[in-house]
Every structure is written in structure tokens, then in C-alpha cells.
Enzyme design. Structure first.
Site, PDB file in Angstrom:
ATOM      1  N   GLU A   1     -30.789 -25.531  11.286  1.00  0.00           N
ATOM      2  CA  GLU A   1     -29.972 -24.380  11.662  1.00  0.00           C
ATOM      3  C   GLU A   1     -30.556 -23.725  12.912  1.00  0.00           C
ATOM      4  O   GLU A   1     -31.487 -22.912  12.805  1.00  0.00           O
ATOM      5  CB  GLU A   1     -29.957 -23.343  10.537  1.00  0.00           C
ATOM      6  CG  GLU A   1     -29.301 -23.816   9.261  1.00  0.00           C
ATOM      7  CD  GLU A   1     -28.749 -22.642   8.457  1.00  0.00           C
ATOM      8  OE1 GLU A   1     -27.571 -22.711   8.083  1.00  0.00           O
ATOM      9  OE2 GLU A   1     -29.474 -21.670   8.208  1.00  0.00           O
TER      10      GLU A   1
ATOM     11  N   ASN B   1     -23.938 -20.465   1.778  1.00  0.00           N
ATOM     12  CA  ASN B   1     -24.935 -19.392   1.731  1.00  0.00           C
ATOM     13  C   ASN B   1     -24.218 -18.059   1.932  1.00  0.00           C
ATOM     14  O   ASN B   1     -23.836 -17.718   3.045  1.00  0.00           O
ATOM     15  CB  ASN B   1     -25.984 -19.619   2.829  1.00  0.00           C
ATOM     16  CG  ASN B   1     -26.992 -18.492   2.902  1.00  0.00           C
ATOM     17  OD1 ASN B   1     -27.035 -17.620   2.017  1.00  0.00           O
ATOM     18  ND2 ASN B   1     -27.807 -18.485   3.947  1.00  0.00           N
ATOM     19  N   TRP B   2     -24.064 -17.311   0.837  1.00  0.00           N
ATOM     20  CA  TRP B   2     -23.298 -16.058   0.903  1.00  0.00           C
ATOM     21  C   TRP B   2     -24.121 -14.896   1.460  1.00  0.00           C
ATOM     22  O   TRP B   2     -23.586 -13.799   1.658  1.00  0.00           O
ATOM     23  CB  TRP B   2     -22.754 -15.702  -0.490  1.00  0.00           C
ATOM     24  CG  TRP B   2     -21.655 -16.616  -0.954  1.00  0.00           C
ATOM     25  CD1 TRP B   2     -21.069 -17.627  -0.248  1.00  0.00           C
ATOM     26  CD2 TRP B   2     -21.001 -16.590  -2.239  1.00  0.00           C
ATOM     27  NE1 TRP B   2     -20.091 -18.240  -1.011  1.00  0.00           N
ATOM     28  CE2 TRP B   2     -20.032 -17.615  -2.234  1.00  0.00           C
ATOM     29  CE3 TRP B   2     -21.135 -15.804  -3.377  1.00  0.00           C
ATOM     30  CZ2 TRP B   2     -19.209 -17.878  -3.333  1.00  0.00           C
ATOM     31  CZ3 TRP B   2     -20.322 -16.061  -4.474  1.00  0.00           C
ATOM     32  CH2 TRP B   2     -19.365 -17.084  -4.452  1.00  0.00           C
ATOM     33  N   LYS B   3     -25.419 -15.099   1.661  1.00  0.00           N
ATOM     34  CA  LYS B   3     -26.285 -14.036   2.210  1.00  0.00           C
ATOM     35  C   LYS B   3     -26.116 -12.759   1.377  1.00  0.00           C
ATOM     36  O   LYS B   3     -26.062 -12.842   0.170  1.00  0.00           O
ATOM     37  CB  LYS B   3     -26.003 -13.842   3.704  1.00  0.00           C
ATOM     38  CG  LYS B   3     -26.081 -15.197   4.448  1.00  0.00           C
ATOM     39  CD  LYS B   3     -26.064 -15.073   5.945  1.00  0.00           C
ATOM     40  CE  LYS B   3     -26.119 -16.475   6.554  1.00  0.00           C
ATOM     41  NZ  LYS B   3     -26.207 -16.464   8.006  1.00  0.00           N
TER      42      LYS B   3
ATOM     43  N   GLU C   1     -33.274 -16.033   8.732  1.00  0.00           N
ATOM     44  CA  GLU C   1     -33.184 -14.575   8.517  1.00  0.00           C
ATOM     45  C   GLU C   1     -34.380 -14.068   7.717  1.00  0.00           C
ATOM     46  O   GLU C   1     -34.825 -12.939   7.906  1.00  0.00           O
ATOM     47  CB  GLU C   1     -31.851 -14.230   7.839  1.00  0.00           C
ATOM     48  CG  GLU C   1     -30.695 -14.358   8.841  1.00  0.00           C
ATOM     49  CD  GLU C   1     -29.362 -14.717   8.216  1.00  0.00           C
ATOM     50  OE1 GLU C   1     -29.204 -14.623   6.985  1.00  0.00           O
ATOM     51  OE2 GLU C   1     -28.455 -15.111   8.985  1.00  0.00           O
TER      52      GLU C   1
ATOM     53  N   HIS D   1     -35.069 -19.784   5.314  1.00  0.00           N
ATOM     54  CA  HIS D   1     -33.934 -19.421   6.170  1.00  0.00           C
ATOM     55  C   HIS D   1     -34.438 -18.554   7.333  1.00  0.00           C
ATOM     56  O   HIS D   1     -35.319 -17.712   7.155  1.00  0.00           O
ATOM     57  CB  HIS D   1     -32.868 -18.670   5.373  1.00  0.00           C
ATOM     58  CG  HIS D   1     -31.589 -18.565   6.118  1.00  0.00           C
ATOM     59  ND1 HIS D   1     -31.393 -17.622   7.105  1.00  0.00           N
ATOM     60  CD2 HIS D   1     -30.465 -19.308   6.059  1.00  0.00           C
ATOM     61  CE1 HIS D   1     -30.186 -17.787   7.615  1.00  0.00           C
ATOM     62  NE2 HIS D   1     -29.592 -18.802   7.001  1.00  0.00           N
TER      63      HIS D   1
ATOM     64  N   GLY E   1     -24.155 -17.237  12.919  1.00  0.00           N
ATOM     65  CA  GLY E   1     -23.353 -16.010  12.962  1.00  0.00           C
ATOM     66  C   GLY E   1     -22.907 -15.604  14.354  1.00  0.00           C
ATOM     67  O   GLY E   1     -22.474 -14.469  14.562  1.00  0.00           O
TER      68      GLY E   1
ATOM     69  N   SER F   1     -22.529 -21.421  12.506  1.00  0.00           N
ATOM     70  CA  SER F   1     -21.137 -21.246  12.950  1.00  0.00           C
ATOM     71  C   SER F   1     -20.257 -22.460  12.628  1.00  0.00           C
ATOM     72  O   SER F   1     -19.401 -22.844  13.437  1.00  0.00           O
ATOM     73  CB  SER F   1     -21.083 -20.909  14.442  1.00  0.00           C
ATOM     74  OG  SER F   1     -21.722 -19.660  14.682  1.00  0.00           O
TER      75      SER F   1
ATOM     76  N   GLY G   1     -22.437 -20.269   6.369  1.00  0.00           N
ATOM     77  CA  GLY G   1     -22.600 -18.849   6.077  1.00  0.00           C
ATOM     78  C   GLY G   1     -21.253 -18.156   6.018  1.00  0.00           C
ATOM     79  O   GLY G   1     -20.511 -18.277   5.046  1.00  0.00           O
ATOM     80  N   GLY G   2     -20.920 -17.439   7.090  1.00  0.00           N
ATOM     81  CA  GLY G   2     -19.726 -16.595   7.142  1.00  0.00           C
ATOM     82  C   GLY G   2     -18.445 -17.254   6.628  1.00  0.00           C
ATOM     83  O   GLY G   2     -17.701 -16.642   5.849  1.00  0.00           O
TER      84      GLY G   2
HETATM   85  P1  13P Z   1     -22.986 -18.897   9.809  1.00  0.00           P
HETATM   86  O1  13P Z   1     -22.214 -20.061   9.220  1.00  0.00           O
HETATM   87  O2  13P Z   1     -22.395 -17.571   9.470  1.00  0.00           O
HETATM   88  O3  13P Z   1     -23.282 -19.097  11.254  1.00  0.00           O
HETATM   89  O4  13P Z   1     -24.412 -18.885   9.046  1.00  0.00           O
HETATM   90  C1  13P Z   1     -25.132 -20.067   8.946  1.00  0.00           C
HETATM   91  C2  13P Z   1     -26.241 -19.858   8.014  1.00  0.00           C
HETATM   92  O5  13P Z   1     -27.157 -19.089   8.287  1.00  0.00           O
HETATM   93  C3  13P Z   1     -26.221 -20.582   6.741  1.00  0.00           C
HETATM   94  O6  13P Z   1     -27.450 -20.516   6.107  1.00  0.00           O
END
Ligand code: 13P
Length: 256
Positions: free
Chosen positions: A171, A11-13, A100, A98, A177, A214, A235-236
Site C-alpha cells: 500500500e 479495511n473499514w478503518k 496509518e 498499516h 485515500g 484508492s 479502504g474507502g
Molecule cells: P483507500 O482504499 O481508501 O485508499 O484505503 C486503502 C487502505 O488504506 C486499505 O488498508
């Protein structure tokens, strides 16, 4: 691990800002993903505008593509929205619910349900995200929160489509994050609960369950080795080609 191949979803956000960077990242990840394709299924979720160019970069690689959100109406006067029906021409997957989006964009259990239903009806596979926040964790409400989110999101969905085309990502919000990844025991227990609730509530024979929050190259195997974990939503760490490639390789080795 319950399914044959582990699933790693990136997930590149809201990244990267430049299209060229998105294409380069996709190409770099594709190299490792192709080499490990027998053991690891990989899907990339870039921002909407990069979908066509990343799709071209992934052409004939066997790597799937997905969007990070969708709207439930097919078409009409809904300025700024992208429908699941439109996405079905571009990609195989979409993320819905998600945290967010729940936090910053007024997503509710009801809109998550509508989006999941629209995506499945349009022939798109769904990564449905659920998870408790820090306050709910501290209050010992993880199971109740996750169960309620699942029950609402799955309402009215076809059990066959849930089994074939829906993956749940657990999640925990406090792990996203933050560098504070969930203890594998906590993640494993909750993923087991997800599996039980999904099969009971939807009538699906089975469902794939991922962990997200994470996840990095040095902890990914501690999740994919869990009995109830079919992969991870990253994510990150998925924005760094070397790190994400190392994760793909670590998961491939764990499956040997
Ligand atoms: P991180 O891997 O950056 O914690 O993000 C997880 C995420 O929200 C994937 O959808």
C-alpha cells in the site's frame, strides 16, 4: 494473478460510527460475496467493537472477519490493548503495520514484527502492510523501503506459517485515500519485489500479495489481472455496499 481465488479485503478503518450500520453493510456485502465465492475470497475488517455483531451477521456466509490491529502480549496490565490471543476467539484475520498506525500511533518495524509473530502464534492470519511514502517515491527509494519493512517484519517468523497464513499488502502511502491509485505497472513491479523478498527472507515457499490504495470498482481489475497480484486491500470504497459489491463482481468476472 497467482492463486486460484482473488482476495478482496475490506479495511473499514474508523467506520461506521453506529453498530447497526456496520451490520447492515456486512449483510449487504455478504449477498454478493456469497454469489461470487467460487472466484473471490472476501474478508471484512471492522473496528474492534463491531466484531461480535458483524461475526453474527457473517455466520455461515463463508466470509472471513478480521481486526485492524492487535497487541503482542497475551494478557496483563496493558490498558486499552486487545491481544491476538483474544482475537482468536472472534475472527480469522488481523491487519498489522498499516501505514496509518505507523504514522499516527508510533508503530515501528519492530512492533509490527512482534504483532505478526503473536498473531500467527495465536492461529490468526495476518495482512502485513508495507509501502513507501511520497517523499520516498520521489527519491526513487520504493524498493529499498519496502524491502527493509519486509525484512524487519518477517524476522523470526515460521516459513510454513508465512506461506499458509500471511498475506502482504503493498500500500503506497501516497495512494491511500487520495484517489491517486498507483499505476498498475508500478504496483506490479513492487508486488513482484515483495514476493521475491518474502520468499528469500522468510524461506516460505510462496506468499500472497495484495495491492491497496484508492482501489475502486473501475480500477480493481487492472490490479487483479497483474501476474503478481492476488487481490486488493480496499479502504474507502469498501464502506459503500454497492461499490464494494461491484468490485467483487468485477474481480469474479476477471477470473473467468
Ligand atoms: P483507500 O482504499 O481508501 O485508499 O484505503 C486503502 C487502505 O488504506 C486499505 O488498508
Amino acid at each position: 494473478m497467482t492463486s486460484q481465488r482473488s482476495f478482496l479485503a475490506a479495511n473499514w478503518k474508523l467506520n461506521p460510527v453506529r453498530m447497526g450500520e456496520a451490520v447492515d453493510l456486512a449483510r449487504a456485502i455478504a449477498k454478493t460475496a456469497r454469489a461470487c465465492a467460487e472466484r473471490v475470497e472476501v474478508a471484512l475488517f471492522p473496528p474492534f467493537p463491531w466484531l461480535p455483531s458483524v461475526a453474527r451477521a457473517l455466520d455461515a456466509t463463508g466470509i472471513d472477519l478480521g481486526a485492524q490491529d492487535c497487541y503482542w502480549e497475551r494478557t496483563g496490565a496493558f490498558t486499552g490493548e486487545v491481544s491476538a490471543a483474544m482475537l482468536s476467539d472472534l475472527c480469522e484475520w488481523v491487519i498489522v503495520g498499516h501505514s496509518e498506525r505507523r504514522q499516527h500511533f508510533c508503530e515501528t518495524d519492530e512492533t509490527v514484527n512482534r504483532k505478526a509473530a503473536a498473531a500467527l502464534a495465536a492461529g490468526i492470519k495476518v495482512v502485513l502492510c508495507v509501502g513507501e511514502n511520497a517523499e520516498q517515491l520521489d527519491a526513487g527509494r520504493t524498493e529499498a523501503v519496502v524491502e527493509e519493512q519486509l525484512r524487519a517484519a518477517l524476522r523470526g517468523l515460521d516459513p510454513k506459517l508465512v506461506a499458509s497464513s500471511l498475506v502482504v499488502a503493498y500500500e503506497p502511502v501516497w495512494a491511500i485515500g487520495t484517489g491517486r491509485n498507483a499505476e498498475p505497472a508500478h504496483a506490479g513491479r513492487t508486488m513482484g519485489l515483495v514476493r521475491t523478498v518474502v520468499t528469500r527472507e522468510s524461506g516460505a515457499e510462496s506468499v500472497r500479495v495484495l495491492y491497496g490504495g484508492s482501489v475502486k470498482a473501475d480500477n480493481v481489475t487492472s490490479y487483479v489481472e497483474l501476474a503478481d497480484c492476488d487481490g486488493c486491500l480496499v479502504g474507502g470504497a469498501s464502506l459503500n455496499a454497492e461499490e464494494f459489491s461491484a468490485m467483487i463482481e468485477a474481480v469474479a468476472e476477471a477470473g473467468e
